[in-house]
Design a protein around this motif. Structure first.
Motif, PDB file in Angstrom:
ATOM      1  N   THR A  72     -49.532  33.824 -45.614  1.00 44.68           N
ATOM      2  CA  THR A  72     -50.860  33.791 -45.078  1.00 44.68           C
ATOM      3  C   THR A  72     -52.010  34.151 -45.767  1.00 44.68           C
ATOM      4  O   THR A  72     -52.998  33.776 -45.976  1.00 44.68           O
ATOM      5  N   LEU A  73     -51.825  35.617 -46.345  1.00 46.74           N
ATOM      6  CA  LEU A  73     -52.959  36.154 -47.034  1.00 46.74           C
ATOM      7  C   LEU A  73     -53.198  35.386 -48.316  1.00 46.74           C
ATOM      8  O   LEU A  73     -54.455  35.065 -48.799  1.00 46.74           O
ATOM      9  N   LEU A  74     -52.313  34.997 -49.070  1.00 50.56           N
ATOM     10  CA  LEU A  74     -52.300  34.261 -50.336  1.00 50.56           C
ATOM     11  C   LEU A  74     -53.030  32.943 -50.115  1.00 50.56           C
ATOM     12  O   LEU A  74     -54.014  32.688 -50.746  1.00 50.56           O
ATOM     13  N   ILE A  75     -52.718  32.260 -48.911  1.00 54.30           N
ATOM     14  CA  ILE A  75     -53.148  30.927 -48.495  1.00 54.30           C
ATOM     15  C   ILE A  75     -54.786  31.346 -48.074  1.00 54.30           C
ATOM     16  O   ILE A  75     -55.731  30.559 -48.989  1.00 54.30           O
ATOM     17  N   PHE A  76     -55.076  32.041 -47.494  1.00 53.19           N
ATOM     18  CA  PHE A  76     -56.443  32.415 -47.119  1.00 53.19           C
ATOM     19  C   PHE A  76     -57.258  32.898 -48.185  1.00 53.19           C
ATOM     20  O   PHE A  76     -58.337  32.360 -48.485  1.00 53.19           O
ATOM     21  N   SER A  77     -56.747  33.840 -48.977  1.00 60.65           N
ATOM     22  CA  SER A  77     -57.484  34.385 -50.252  1.00 60.65           C
ATOM     23  C   SER A  77     -57.460  33.247 -51.330  1.00 60.65           C
ATOM     24  O   SER A  77     -58.569  33.394 -52.197  1.00 60.65           O
TER      25      SER A  77
END
Length: 189
Positions: A72-77
């Protein structure tokens, strides 16, 4: 002798006579692990979209939850800077300054946000650890991450106004994610 070697080779490749057994290929462990992680993330995603508050209370510091949070962090960032890069109406901006650097800065921003939430949890005298705060926050970040993907898709079609509104909505939902995380920490105190 040569004929036996040909038959043995043909049997190993599965091109032998119909009476010879054909060996099944063994599943690739990396592929199997990727399927498992994908299925876990899909379940995490569905739970987080249906009921973010309840899903946030049910995650912990287990490896699967941490991996889902990192995805989720990688998708958002990643998708927010990519959207800005695609929308670059002033020509093609430099990829490093427009995508890579903001990607790293978003990860740092999320880490600082989680650290502040962890400090708030400690001030509330909660016995929650840092990784649990991270996974809870990332559960709430599913919606902003989904909006980031939508913004990227919309930016491909050069819908500047709609993309800008989506970006504003993303940052508002990030604020709500922080507040929601504090409430789940308070609930499990």
């Amino acid at each position: 002798m040569q004929e036996e070697a040909k038959q043995a080779t043909a049997g190993e490749t599965g091109a032998g006579s119909p009476g010879q057994p054909v060996r099944q290929m063994e599943p690739d462990p990396v592929l199997e692990k990727a399927k498992e992680i994908g299925q876990s993330f899909l379940n995490f995603l569905l739970e987080g979209v249906k009921a973010p508050f309840q899903a946030s209370k049910s995650v912990g510091a287990e490896q699967a939850d941490l991996i889902n949070g990192l995805i989720t962090l990688l998708i958002f960032s990643g998708f927010i800077p990519l959207s800005v890069f695609v929308l670059g109406s002033w020509g093609r901006p430099p990829f490093f300054r427009t995508v890579v650097l903001p990607f790293i800065l978003f990860i740092i921003f999320i880490a600082i946000t989680v650290a502040v939430l962890f400090a708030v949890a400690r001030l509330m005298k909660s016995e929650i650890d840092f990784m649990q705060v991270f996974t809870r926050f990332m559960t709430f970040m599913i919606i902003p991450a989904g909006l980031a993907i939508l913004t990227f898709i919309v930016s491909i079609f050069n819908a500047y106004l709609f993309s800008t509104l989506l970006l504003a909505l993303i940052f508002m939902t990030v604020s709500l994610a922080s507040i929601g995380t504090i409430f789940t920490i308070k609930e499990t105190k």
